[in-house]
Design an enzyme around this catalytic site. Structure first.
Site, short mmCIF file in Angstrom:
data_model
loop_
_atom_site.label_atom_id
_atom_site.label_comp_id
_atom_site.label_asym_id
_atom_site.label_seq_id
_atom_site.Cartn_x
_atom_site.Cartn_y
_atom_site.Cartn_z
N GLY A 519 0.83 -1.21 0.00
CA GLY A 519 0.00 0.00 0.00
C GLY A 519 0.85 1.24 0.00
CB VAL A 526 1.33 -0.42 4.02
CG1 VAL A 526 1.10 -1.61 4.93
CG2 VAL A 526 0.66 0.81 4.57
CE LYS A 540 -0.02 4.30 8.05
NZ LYS A 540 -1.36 4.51 8.54
CG ASP A 637 -11.15 8.67 7.47
OD1 ASP A 637 -12.16 8.84 6.74
OD2 ASP A 637 -10.01 8.50 7.00
#
Ligand code: NAG
Length: 825
Positions: A519, A526, A540, A637
């Protein structure tokens, strides 16, 4: 690691789950000399509870106990002969002619008797099992004349309506305490006790053996000092009464939930709710103490704040008794006066007001309910060894008087109106300013444990041993992970989260190789990695870091390290090295929800029962953030892209980068910078920047509609109208055609009433006004119950134009903050 977390979380759930061989019986009233054999049971009038013999899983010992009849996991709430079990299946029980409940072994020896102390006139007593779970011996012709009742003799469980009580007239205090089991499989009296201590001003103490390890502050008229006040709790009322006749605490349920409070064998006090749908007990409230709740951690005249490093400071006018010990994090010696008091010259001493504190231990305090604050101060001045005073009751402006003598112990900061006046020398008062930060703040990042307010009579907890890979010093629960490479990020209080050094991270991710990348986002990248022990992780790596970035990262880390729930993604470790800031999470095989439900081919991976389970799991995760974790967290979120799925398709909420922490009931915040993801944010947040737990509820509603329909709210289109997904769902609901919202891939597996119910609840969540939206607790109850739901009002952001224009005109959507794990889409 993983095992220990699961063990920790589910510990008390499994504790009381006992396998009972037989569940069946009748009758709720027993007359003298009727004999009941092992295997025969008595059922309460409303069939809620059952009385009979049982064994725990690991042993053949037989105990006479009461358990829930309607609950599939036989959960024992009371037992008679906990320390004198019968070792075979030939036990009997009966009500003797003199009104005692007796347990007899096969050879007719009495192993236990209720030993009623109340005298009675006749031998015409009866034994009844009430639907409250109370087993009562009373006179046959007058049930009100109670001779003995099990509610006066609790084991490890408190049920609604039970009183922990001391009778000041008779001096009899049968229910002053309750004890844990020895182990989950051994109901004999364990080491932990919660006790209503009536020395000085009454308060509830948690003991391990004879040692006080925790203290629930005294009742201040609104709640227990030290716990956030929860005035509008919809579930129950807590009560604490002190008068000339008696002292007691108790609680009553206001709703129909099945609830109990237990003191587990590892010393935790927890409020549990039964969830019918999933057939399990969930932890609704837990006195899952932070370190400041350890009794007397900071010693006499010390004050604990979970926000400070170190957590202990001296009260104003005091300094550490032994600076050397203080420097090496041993605070137990506490503090001493800078200037001694000059008793005799009353004007030489002053009182300094301190606000927002859990008041000191009251075991040696004196009180008077009718004195005013002025009289209270006078009374304190008159006594040389008086060290502090306070209002007894802080509701309605304050009343009554509470006075402390000698050492002030076990003070902690918390966000409430409780205050004390401490006595210090006039010279120490001079030049001292009231710390403006002490004033009540709307947004604080303090300690706290919002749902602790629920725990009415709570106290003890276990000393939890923690492991840390890089441990400088072991000070009980306080541990410091020290990164020697970076002096600006030192001495962190990171709970269980281990520090993992950079070279291990490099090894795990093959030096952040491109092929390991899974990611990418504004925050960094990531990577998938494998730790030395073979565990798969998501790494991360945050990019572009300033000093401020490090601070934010640190704050983030501290708050996340305290969150533990099976529906939240688990942080396994972290690494800070120079400018590298790295978070290591558990790896989720099935990635995120949006990669499945919005994908035509992959969406068949999730059938309806799985989706319903996911809706549930997400709701639980949010409830935990809102209510059960120590800090109240508003995620801000929530969206399909932030819900990760593990091998079993259990949902895990991730990405707390935007989350805000709150304390107690002040959970409304305001921000100039609206962050979040378009399509999921509520109107009051988008337009006015106002967010609260209800803005998360809104996002949850959108999420549910997306899970049901397989359509993205922000990309939704329909041939007949220009409404968005919310508008479309509302339209169908009004026409009684809600079921048509369901994704075609679910046709085969769907359970119509569950789908309709989910949509209905979702529509309640996306209502325009925040006050109309239910709390997550109600959402969870509505999802599992069968009861009628209120009709929803028209949702917010009904049409696409409406939401777009408002967002564009009123807010900026730049998403700066450190985000966790997978990127925003
Ligand atoms: C409490 O204070 C009031 C007012 O000063 C006084 O009349 C009363 O006697 C006091 N009660 C006790 C128990 O000391």
């Amino acid at each position: 690691m993983r095992n220990s977390i699961i063990a920790q979380y589910l510990f008390s759930l499994s504790l009381l789950i006992l396998l009972l061989s037989e569940c069946g019986g009748a009758l709720d009233t027993v007359y003298a000399n009727q004999v009941f054999k092992d295997g025969e049971t008595i059922v309460s009038s409303g069939s809620t509870f059952e009385l009979g013999f049982f064994s725990t899983r690991m042993s053949k010992n037989r105990y006479l106990g009461i358990w829930y009849k309607k609950i599939s996991l036989c959960t024992v709430v009371w037992l008679a002969n906990r320390d004198t079990p019968i070792t075979h299946n030939s036990g009997m029980f009966k009500l003797s002619s003199d009104g005692n409940l007796e347990i007899l072994s096969g050879s007719n020896t009495m192993v236990w008797s209720s030993e009623s102390t109340v005298s009675r006139g006749s031998n015409s007593s009866v034994l009844r099992l009430l639907d409250s779970g109370n087993l009562v011996v009373s006179e046959m012709d007058n049930y009100k004349n109670i001779i003995w009742q099990s509610f006066d003799h609790p084991g490890d469980t408190l049920l609604p309506g039970m009183k922990i009580r001391k009778d000041l007239i008779t001096g009899i205090g049968p229910t002053m305490e309750w004890n844990s089991w020895k182990s989950p499989d051994d109901p004999s009296t364990g080491v932990y006790t919660n006790i209503l201590d009536t020395n000085g001003y009454p308060q509830i103490l948690g003991l391990r053996g004879q040692v006080v390890i925790s203290r629930l502050g005294p009742w201040n008229g609104l709640g227990y000092s030290g716990l956030p006040i929860d005035k509008e709790n919809p579930i129950y009322n807590a009560e604490f009464v002190v008068n000339e006749r008696e002292i007691y605490c108790s609680y009553e349920l206001k709703s129909s939930v099945v609830q109990r409070i237990i003191l587990t064998s590892d010393g935790r006090t927890r409020m549990m709710h039964w969830i019918e749908r999933s057939q399990e007990w969930i932890v609704y409230g837990d006195l899952k103490v932070d370190n400041c709740d350890r009794f007397g951690l900071c010693g006499p005249y010390g004050s604990c704040s979970i926000n400070k490093r170190p957590p202990c400071t001296c009260l104003p006018g005091f300094e550490p008794t032994s600076p050397e010990e203080w420097d090496v994090s041993d605070w137990s010696g506490g503090c001493k006066r800078k200037t001694p008091l000059t008793c005799g010259d009353v004007n030489a001493d002053r009182f300094r007001k301190i606000t927002g504190v859990k008041v000191p231990d009251t075991r040696r305090a004196w009180y008077n309910v009718s004195m005013t604050l002025e009289e209270c101060e006078m009374a304190c001045r008159m006594k040389c060894n008086c060290t502090a005073y306070a209002n007894l009751d802080i509701s309605s402006g304050g009343s009554g008087c509470l006075i402390w003598f000698d050492e002030l112990m076990d003070i902690r900061e918390y966000d409430a109106d409780d205050h004390i006046y401490i006595r210090i020398a006039a010279s120490d008062l001079a030049g001292q300013q009231i710390d403006p930060n002490k004033k009540k703040r709307v947004v604080t990042s303090v300690l706290s444990f919002s749902s602790a307010a629920l725990l009415l009579c709570a106290g003890a907890y276990a000393y939890r041993k923690r492991k840390n890979t890089l441990q400088v010093k072991d000070q009980g629960d306080f541990e410091y992970a020290l990164d020697k490479k970076n002096t600006s990020v030192q001495t962190q209080l990171l709970g269980d989260i281990p520090f993992i050094c950079l070279y291990k991270v490099i090894k795990a991710t093959n030096n952040f190789s491109v092929s390991n990348k899974i990611g990418e986002g504004g925050f960094g990248s990531v990577y998938k990695g494998v730790l030395e022990d073979g565990q798969e992780v998501a790494v991360k790596r945050l990019s572009g870091t300033s000093q401020q970035g490090i601070e934010e990262f640190r704050n983030e880390l501290i708050s996340i390290s305290k969150l533990q729930h099976r529906n939240l993604v688990k942080l396994l470790g972290y690494c800070i090295h120079g400018n590298e800031m790295i978070l290591i999470y558990e790896y989720m095989v099935n990635k995120c929800l949006d990669s499945i439900i919005f994908d035509e081919t992959r969406s068949s991976m999730l059938d309806w029962p799985q989706r319903f389970g996911i809706i549930h799991g997400i709701a639980r995760g949010i409830l935990y953030l809102h209510q059960d974790s120590r800090v109240q967290i508003i995620h801000r979120d929530l969206k399909a892209g932030n819900i990760l799925l593990d091998d079993d398709m259990n949902p895990k909420i991730s990405d707390f980068g935007l989350a805000r922490k709150f304390v107690g009931h002040d959970s409304i915040g305001k921000t100039k910078k609206v962050v979040g993801t378009y399509g999921y944010i509520s109107p009051e947040y988008a337009v006015h920047g106002r967010f609260s737990i209800k803005s998360d509820v809104f996002s949850f509603g959108v999420l549910v509609l997306e899970i049901v329909s397989g359509k993205k709210n922000k990309e939704f289109s329909h041939v007949d109208h220009s409404d968005n997904l919310l508008g479309h769902a509302w339209r169908l609901y009004k026409q009684g055609r809600s079921i048509e919202l369901i994704n075609t891939s679910l046709h085969a597996s769907c359970v119509v009433h569950e789908v309709i119910r989910s949509i209905h609840v979702a529509l309640l969540c996306v209502q325009h006004h925040a006050k109309d939206r239910p709390t997550m607790f109600s959402v969870l109850l509505m999802l599992v119950s069968e009861s009628d739901l209120p009709p929803p009002k028209q949702p917010a952001f009904f049409t696409e134009e409406e939401s777009t224009s408002k967002l564009e005109s009123d807010s900026s959507l730049d998403e700066y903050t450190i985000t966790l794990l997978y990127p925003r889409s």
